[in-house]
Design a protein around this motif. Structure first.
Motif, PDB file in Angstrom:
ATOM      1  N   PRO A  86     -16.070 -10.519   7.387  1.00  0.00           N
ATOM      2  CA  PRO A  86     -15.504 -10.749   8.763  1.00  0.00           C
ATOM      3  C   PRO A  86     -13.811 -10.390   8.051  1.00  0.00           C
ATOM      4  CG  PRO A  86     -16.335 -12.056   7.560  1.00  0.00           C
ATOM      5  CD  PRO A  86     -17.060 -11.569   7.204  1.00  0.00           C
ATOM      6  N   SER A  87     -13.649  -9.929   7.187  1.00  0.00           N
ATOM      7  CA  SER A  87     -12.345  -9.974   6.900  1.00  0.00           C
ATOM      8  C   SER A  87     -11.914  -8.601   6.018  1.00  0.00           C
ATOM      9  CB  SER A  87     -11.870 -10.661   6.050  1.00  0.00           C
ATOM     10  OG  SER A  87     -10.376 -10.284   5.503  1.00  0.00           O
ATOM     11  N   GLY A  88     -11.031  -7.989   6.458  1.00  0.00           N
ATOM     12  CA  GLY A  88     -10.697  -6.212   6.139  1.00  0.00           C
ATOM     13  C   GLY A  88      -9.390  -6.355   5.118  1.00  0.00           C
ATOM     14  N   VAL A  89      -9.825  -5.173   3.681  1.00  0.00           N
ATOM     15  CA  VAL A  89      -8.453  -5.178   2.663  1.00  0.00           C
ATOM     16  C   VAL A  89      -8.548  -3.752   2.227  1.00  0.00           C
ATOM     17  CG1 VAL A  89      -8.973  -7.885   1.885  1.00  0.00           C
ATOM     18  CG2 VAL A  89      -9.776  -5.513   0.690  1.00  0.00           C
ATOM     19  N   GLY A  90      -7.586  -3.015   2.021  1.00  0.00           N
ATOM     20  CA  GLY A  90      -7.615  -2.044   1.801  1.00  0.00           C
ATOM     21  C   GLY A  90      -8.204  -2.219   0.767  1.00  0.00           C
ATOM     22  N   GLY A  91      -8.529  -0.810   0.490  1.00  0.00           N
ATOM     23  CA  GLY A  91      -9.227  -0.275  -0.661  1.00  0.00           C
ATOM     24  C   GLY A  91      -8.797  -0.814  -2.487  1.00  0.00           C
ATOM     25  N   ILE A  92      -7.058  -0.286  -2.567  1.00  0.00           N
ATOM     26  CA  ILE A  92      -6.153  -0.165  -3.453  1.00  0.00           C
ATOM     27  C   ILE A  92      -6.820  -2.284  -3.906  1.00  0.00           C
ATOM     28  CG2 ILE A  92      -3.908  -0.862  -4.257  1.00  0.00           C
ATOM     29  CD1 ILE A  92      -3.791   1.355  -2.893  1.00  0.00           C
ATOM     30  N   GLU A  93      -6.557  -2.785  -2.311  1.00  0.00           N
ATOM     31  CA  GLU A  93      -6.636  -5.055  -2.584  1.00  0.00           C
ATOM     32  C   GLU A  93      -8.018  -4.866  -3.174  1.00  0.00           C
ATOM     33  OE1 GLU A  93      -4.905  -8.788  -0.960  1.00  0.00           O
ATOM     34  OE2 GLU A  93      -5.573  -5.878   0.226  1.00  0.00           O
ATOM     35  N   ALA A  94      -9.029  -4.123  -2.939  1.00  0.00           N
ATOM     36  CA  ALA A  94     -10.523  -4.397  -2.844  1.00  0.00           C
ATOM     37  C   ALA A  94     -10.328  -4.228  -4.834  1.00  0.00           C
ATOM     38  CB  ALA A  94     -11.387  -3.347  -2.306  1.00  0.00           C
ATOM     39  N   GLU A  95     -10.221  -3.557  -4.862  1.00  0.00           N
ATOM     40  CA  GLU A  95     -10.325  -2.634  -7.032  1.00  0.00           C
ATOM     41  C   GLU A  95      -9.783  -4.369  -7.701  1.00  0.00           C
ATOM     42  OE1 GLU A  95      -8.787   0.848  -8.045  1.00  0.00           O
ATOM     43  OE2 GLU A  95      -9.099   1.211  -5.665  1.00  0.00           O
ATOM     44  N   ALA A  96      -8.551  -4.590  -6.978  1.00  0.00           N
ATOM     45  CA  ALA A  96      -8.255  -5.931  -7.763  1.00  0.00           C
ATOM     46  C   ALA A  96      -8.937  -7.243  -8.115  1.00  0.00           C
ATOM     47  CB  ALA A  96      -6.965  -6.396  -7.515  1.00  0.00           C
ATOM     48  N   VAL A  97     -10.040  -7.304  -6.558  1.00  0.00           N
ATOM     49  CA  VAL A  97     -10.473  -8.150  -6.021  1.00  0.00           C
ATOM     50  C   VAL A  97     -11.991  -8.293  -7.244  1.00  0.00           C
ATOM     51  CG1 VAL A  97     -12.055  -9.369  -4.172  1.00  0.00           C
ATOM     52  CG2 VAL A  97      -9.539  -8.971  -3.285  1.00  0.00           C
ATOM     53  N   MET A  98     -12.394  -7.122  -7.252  1.00  0.00           N
ATOM     54  CA  MET A  98     -13.612  -6.921  -7.589  1.00  0.00           C
ATOM     55  C   MET A  98     -13.376  -7.110  -9.213  1.00  0.00           C
ATOM     56  SD  MET A  98     -15.362  -3.328  -6.398  1.00  0.00           S
ATOM     57  CE  MET A  98     -14.457  -2.374  -6.098  1.00  0.00           C
ATOM     58  N   LEU A  99     -12.181  -7.030  -9.585  1.00  0.00           N
ATOM     59  CA  LEU A  99     -11.801  -7.483 -11.150  1.00  0.00           C
ATOM     60  C   LEU A  99     -11.204  -9.202 -11.507  1.00  0.00           C
ATOM     61  CD1 LEU A  99     -10.181  -4.135 -12.394  1.00  0.00           C
ATOM     62  CD2 LEU A  99     -12.037  -4.647 -12.853  1.00  0.00           C
ATOM     63  N   ILE A 134      -2.909  -3.683   6.689  1.00  0.00           N
ATOM     64  CA  ILE A 134      -3.529  -3.037   5.465  1.00  0.00           C
ATOM     65  C   ILE A 134      -2.937  -1.917   4.912  1.00  0.00           C
ATOM     66  CG2 ILE A 134      -5.999  -1.688   4.893  1.00  0.00           C
ATOM     67  CD1 ILE A 134      -7.080  -3.676   6.048  1.00  0.00           C
ATOM     68  N   HIS A 135      -2.197  -0.960   5.915  1.00  0.00           N
ATOM     69  CA  HIS A 135      -1.465   0.163   5.621  1.00  0.00           C
ATOM     70  C   HIS A 135      -0.078  -0.809   4.733  1.00  0.00           C
ATOM     71  CE1 HIS A 135       0.014   4.071   4.166  1.00  0.00           C
ATOM     72  NE2 HIS A 135       1.514   3.353   5.031  1.00  0.00           N
ATOM     73  N   ARG A 136       0.670  -1.258   4.731  1.00  0.00           N
ATOM     74  CA  ARG A 136       1.643  -2.273   4.318  1.00  0.00           C
ATOM     75  C   ARG A 136       0.616  -3.224   2.803  1.00  0.00           C
ATOM     76  NH1 ARG A 136       2.773  -6.563   2.403  1.00  0.00           N
ATOM     77  NH2 ARG A 136       1.642  -7.991   3.708  1.00  0.00           N
ATOM     78  N   SER A 137       0.228  -3.780   2.772  1.00  0.00           N
ATOM     79  CA  SER A 137      -1.168  -3.956   1.704  1.00  0.00           C
ATOM     80  C   SER A 137      -0.438  -2.695   0.687  1.00  0.00           C
ATOM     81  CB  SER A 137      -1.846  -4.731   1.980  1.00  0.00           C
ATOM     82  OG  SER A 137      -2.739  -5.054   1.356  1.00  0.00           O
ATOM     83  N   ASN A 138      -1.354  -1.451   1.240  1.00  0.00           N
ATOM     84  CA  ASN A 138      -1.654  -0.757   0.637  1.00  0.00           C
ATOM     85  C   ASN A 138      -0.072   0.103  -0.454  1.00  0.00           C
ATOM     86  OD1 ASN A 138      -4.850  -0.877   0.275  1.00  0.00           O
ATOM     87  ND2 ASN A 138      -4.646   0.908   1.327  1.00  0.00           N
ATOM     88  N   LEU A 139       1.134   0.033   0.577  1.00  0.00           N
ATOM     89  CA  LEU A 139       1.403   0.053   0.144  1.00  0.00           C
ATOM     90  C   LEU A 139       2.201   0.040  -0.898  1.00  0.00           C
ATOM     91  CD1 LEU A 139       3.986   1.025   3.005  1.00  0.00           C
ATOM     92  CD2 LEU A 139       3.386   2.946   1.679  1.00  0.00           C
ATOM     93  N   ILE A 188       8.182   0.587  -1.821  1.00  0.00           N
ATOM     94  CA  ILE A 188       8.177  -1.169  -0.537  1.00  0.00           C
ATOM     95  C   ILE A 188       8.651  -0.641   0.638  1.00  0.00           C
ATOM     96  CG2 ILE A 188      11.076  -1.857  -1.022  1.00  0.00           C
ATOM     97  CD1 ILE A 188      12.552  -0.478  -2.640  1.00  0.00           C
ATOM     98  N   PRO A 189       7.816  -1.425   0.904  1.00  0.00           N
ATOM     99  CA  PRO A 189       7.935  -1.115   2.943  1.00  0.00           C
ATOM    100  C   PRO A 189       9.184  -1.940   3.433  1.00  0.00           C
ATOM    101  CG  PRO A 189       6.255  -3.242   1.811  1.00  0.00           C
ATOM    102  CD  PRO A 189       7.021  -2.368   0.415  1.00  0.00           C
ATOM    103  N   LEU A 190       9.885  -1.025   4.195  1.00  0.00           N
ATOM    104  CA  LEU A 190      10.846  -1.953   4.246  1.00  0.00           C
ATOM    105  C   LEU A 190      11.150  -2.115   6.007  1.00  0.00           C
ATOM    106  CD1 LEU A 190      13.372  -0.160   2.769  1.00  0.00           C
ATOM    107  CD2 LEU A 190      13.344  -2.287   1.988  1.00  0.00           C
ATOM    108  N   GLU A 191      11.791  -2.750   6.561  1.00  0.00           N
ATOM    109  CA  GLU A 191      10.927  -2.875   8.315  1.00  0.00           C
ATOM    110  C   GLU A 191      12.420  -2.999   9.107  1.00  0.00           C
ATOM    111  OE1 GLU A 191       7.424  -4.695  10.086  1.00  0.00           O
ATOM    112  OE2 GLU A 191       9.233  -6.468  10.655  1.00  0.00           O
TER     113      GLU A 191
END
Length: 809
Positions: free
Chosen positions: A177-190, A722-727, A733-736
């Motif tokens: 039901p909720s998606g995260v980026g692969g990089i963030e998922a690695e931290a969650v697994m840890l 999700i892409h901002r989260s992966n950056l 640095i994500p700038l807007e």
């Protein structure tokens, strides 16, 4: 502070069944807080997680209060931690995750820590379902031959997926039901919680009844376009209303599967009787079903969609009347550009003449009826604009949806009975691809199919039979029967009643039980794979699939300040900015997935020369090139696939090309080669982008690739969540731009030097200055949205943060 603190909510723990006191749960109804019953069901899930994991360290009592007070805090940018109970990875995401884990073990060992701490602490499922390709078809042994080729091509990659990280490998319907980026998922697994800002929740009310000829894909494409118009980026979408009860679990999964395409953080359907019926249909034990039902009702997360008294409070409510849904496709370049099938012919012909863009190919009027003759199997054919050269039923969600797959099968069966066959045009015009996938971005399906449409599986069959998208199904016959009679689509289109009758007959519990019982033993080649047993992975320097990534090279135990690096002048290498409306740069533009060879570079082993050079001495046979996606465990390939989509528009060149201008010399180079020269000169890079930067999906390499190219910051009008989260996860640095500002309005050409001024102390979403070598200064927002994201940035990314954390402990 020690994490071993007593949970302050232990007083609401009780057994679900007094006869079985060991099975306990946190009974949220015992909180005695009237706010709970008005919370959206999706927010109740966040609350339950916070209560269960509250340790006054990673999750605090104040976090629980913030979630309970969602009605106010949703507008206050309040940060809360969320600890998912499970992580599910598909194989193209799982490969780099496992490779990262192996590299992280090496890094922890070098810093004096215990490498075995790099291991999942929560259930993690790796789903192997994205690699098989269709080389053989229309024969009884096609499946076996394709599987044999799959193992020949991917054996080395499959072996890497058995690295001793204790990942539980199972096959699952994998749309959480909720998606995260692969990089963030690695931290969650840890064991690291996801830090998230409490979202607004859009209530999506579904009512009315769908026409008997409507498929779930039609509903999905309608919802996707609608939610794109509403604007749900960074929000939860929760479905409710009596119409939801009419949707099957497969229908709901297909809608949730498109969540990245409409930009929401989560698409949530609370559990109801239909959910339980699905579990029963797929062979779950009655005892387990009773247990699940009892728990969901006890914590008030079980839903009756026909009971308006259960409707919670939402931030906003939007509605869909199912009776207004019509058969539709989406395209020709984006999944949100929905087209009713009745308008398909007219829309395509309008796109032919329209200016180059999301809905235009800019073909001169005198060439609209151009044809290209060719021979196939000894017969003469003619290709024209709109000819369907690819028709494919793809996407994990569609192929696991019995109704649309059976619908496609029934339509094909009726077509055969009428003597119809598939058209076989091919050539080099504005050819079309029609597929039942999730995404149709330019260059994703095939570099030579410039018009790509998403459609339901039955419509895929229909357009394959017609051989063109320039057809009005309502008024034109799809083909002539073997008896010379006109056959219209309505003559062979199956009704929902027909599909449901076949589904009731064949999609039964015994079928699922048989699959589940055999799943761990049926594939002998998979079971014969040798799994490494050492603490550290032994990297094979000859491997073309698995390579130790350079992300942690030179990592030291102390966290260095990032300010000095970011104060350096930023040379603009890539400027992806549409002059007027802004350009959607999608993850397929960032990081190629499929193309391994291309006629654009005759004689080359890979789609681009820079990739070909990687394995100049590897003696690879052409059949072994495989796809970019299969080599996501090799950073040398993936860095070269970054910004390599042939349809990417670069303002420096003012045309579509995977190239850029190397400013010091004025040379036009492949993006990787230009970036390599800048890195050799120690010039950090910045990307100027338009709207919806990174739209598409949660692909980790869309952030890892730019990091390896030396990109330190991205300046965009808006980001895909999700892409901002992966950056952030990679330390980029994500700038807007501030509201109203764009590259054009600020007069940015891309040839300036940029200095990003980052003051101390850093705060979430702070406004910072950018200074140009021309003397001009303008302000942008730094999109680190939480304090935790700022901590990741200071460490150079989330994985560096986790390595230091694991080494210290």
């Amino acid at each position: 502070m020690s994490a071993a603190v007593k949970n302050p909510f232990e007083h609401i723990v009780e057994p679900l069944d007094p006869k079985d006191p060991k099975q306990q749960f946190f009974n949220l109804s015992k909180l005695g807080d009237p706010r709970y019953d008005r919370l959206p069901f999706s927010i109740r899930v966040l609350l339950e997680s916070a209560v269960r994991n509250c340790d006054e360290f990673l999750v605090k009592r104040s976090d629980v209060e913030s979630i309970l007070n969602w009605k106010q805090t949703q507008f206050q940018t309040v940060e809360v931690p969320f600890r998912p109970a499970r992580v599910i990875l598909q194989d193209f995401t799982g490969v780099p995750a496992v490779v990262d884990f192996a590299a992280m073990r090496d890094a922890v060992m070098k810093l004096g820590g215990d490498p075995e701490k790099i291991n999942p602490v929560c259930p993690a499922d790796l789903v192997i379902d994205h690699s098989i390709q269709v080389d053989f078809n229309r024969k009884s042994d096609s499946l076996q031959k394709n599987q044999d080729l799959e193992f020949d091509r991917n054996k080395e990659r499959f072996q890497s997926e058995t690295i001793r990280c204790e990942l539980c490998v199972k096959v699952k319907v994998h749309r959480a039901p909720s998606g995260v980026g692969g990089i963030e998922a690695e931290a969650v697994m840890l064991g690291q919680p996801i830090s998230m800002v409490l979202p607004e929740v859009v209530g999506y009310k579904v009512h009315g009844a769908a026409d008997k000829f409507i498929t779930s894909t039609d509903i999905v494409l309608t919802v996707t376009k609608h939610l794109r118009q509403v604007g749900v980026v960074g929000k939860f979408v929760e479905f409710f209303g009596p119409g939801v009860a009419q949707l099957s679990i497969a229908d709901r999964a297909t809608i949730a599967n498109m969540c990245p395409e409409y930009g929401a953080t989560a698409a949530f359907f609370p559990v109801d009787d239909v959910s339980l019926q699905y579990l029963e249909q797929t062979g779950r034990e009655p005892e387990k079903l009773a247990y699940i039902t009892q728990y969901l009702k006890a914590v008030a997360i079980f839903r009756d969609y026909n009971d308006v008294c259960q409707d919670p409070e939402f931030t906003q409510v939007v509605e869909l009347d199912l009776s207004t849904v019509v058969p539709c496709c989406s395209g020709p370049k984006r999944p949100q550009d929905r087209i009713p099938v009745s308008d398909m012919k007219k829309d395509f012909e309008a796109c032919l003449e329209a200016k180059q863009g999301f809905k235009g190919f800019q073909v001169a009027p005198q060439h609209h009826n151009a044809t290209a003759p060719f021979q196939f199997n000894g017969k003469e054919y003619a290709l024209s604009h709109g000819s369907v050269v690819i028709a494919a039923i793809t996407s994990c969600t569609n192929t696991s949806n019995p109704s649309v797959m059976l619908g496609a099968g029934l339509l094909a069966k009726k077509a055969v009975e009428c003597g119809l066959s598939v058209s076989v045009p091919q050539g080099d015009l504005i050819a079309a691809g029609v597929l039942s996938g999730n995404r149709n971005f330019e260059g994703r399906v095939h570099p030579n199919t410039r018009a790509n449409y998403l459609a339901s599986p039955p419509l895929v069959i229909a357009y394959a039979l017609a051989g063109t998208v320039r057809i009005d199904f309502e008024n034109e016959p799809i083909a002539m029967s073997s008896e010379g009679k006109e056959v219209f689509l309505r003559d062979i289109w199956p009704t929902r009643e027909e599909i449901q009758a076949v589904e009731r007959m064949f999609v039964i519990p015994s079928m699922f039980k048989e699959v589940y019982e055999k799943i761990e033993n049926v594939n002998e080649r998979w079971n014969s794979l040798a799994a490494p047993s050492d603490k550290l992975y032994t990297w094979d320097p000859r491997s073309t699939y698995i390579k130790s990534p350079p992300f942690f090279d030179g990592l030291v135990s102390t966290c260095r300040t990032r300010t000095v690096v970011c104060r350096l002048i930023q040379r603009l290498c890539f400027a992806f900015v549409e002059k007027k409306s802004g350009l959607s740069v999608v993850y397929h533009h960032h990081s190629q997935r499929w193309a391994a060879t291309s006629s654009a570079y005759p004689g080359k082993r890979w789609a681009f020369p820079s990739v070909s050079r990687v394995y100049a001495g590897a003696s690879l046979r052409s059949r072994d090139y495989n796809s970019y996606g299969s080599r996501r465990g090799n950073d040398a390939v993936m860095a070269r696939g970054t910004f390599a989509n042939i349809r990417l528009f670069n303002k420096f060149l003012n045309k579509q090309a995977p190239q850029t201008v190397h400013l010091p010399t004025g040379e036009t180079l492949d993006v990787f080669d230009a970036a390599d020269r800048y890195q050799q000169s120690r010039i950090p890079l910045l990307v100027l982008a338009g709207k919806e930067y990174g739209s598409g999906s949660s692909r980790d390499w869309a952030a890892k690739g730019p990091f390896l190219l030396g990109i330190k910051a991205v300046l965009a009008e808006s980001y895909e969540r999700i892409h901002r989260s992966n950056l952030v996860g990679m330390g980029v640095i994500p700038l807007e731009y501030l509201p109203g500002d764009t590259a054009d309005s600020l007069g940015l050409t891309g040839r300036e030097r940029y200095s990003v001024v980052i003051p101390e102390p850093l705060t979430p979403r702070m406004v910072v200055d950018i200074k140009l070598d021309s003397g001009k200064t303008f302000q942008v927002r730094m999109r680190f949205d939480t304090d935790v994201e700022l901590a990741y940035f200071r460490h150079g990314g989330i994985l560096n943060y986790m390595i230091r954390k694991m080494s210290e402990s």
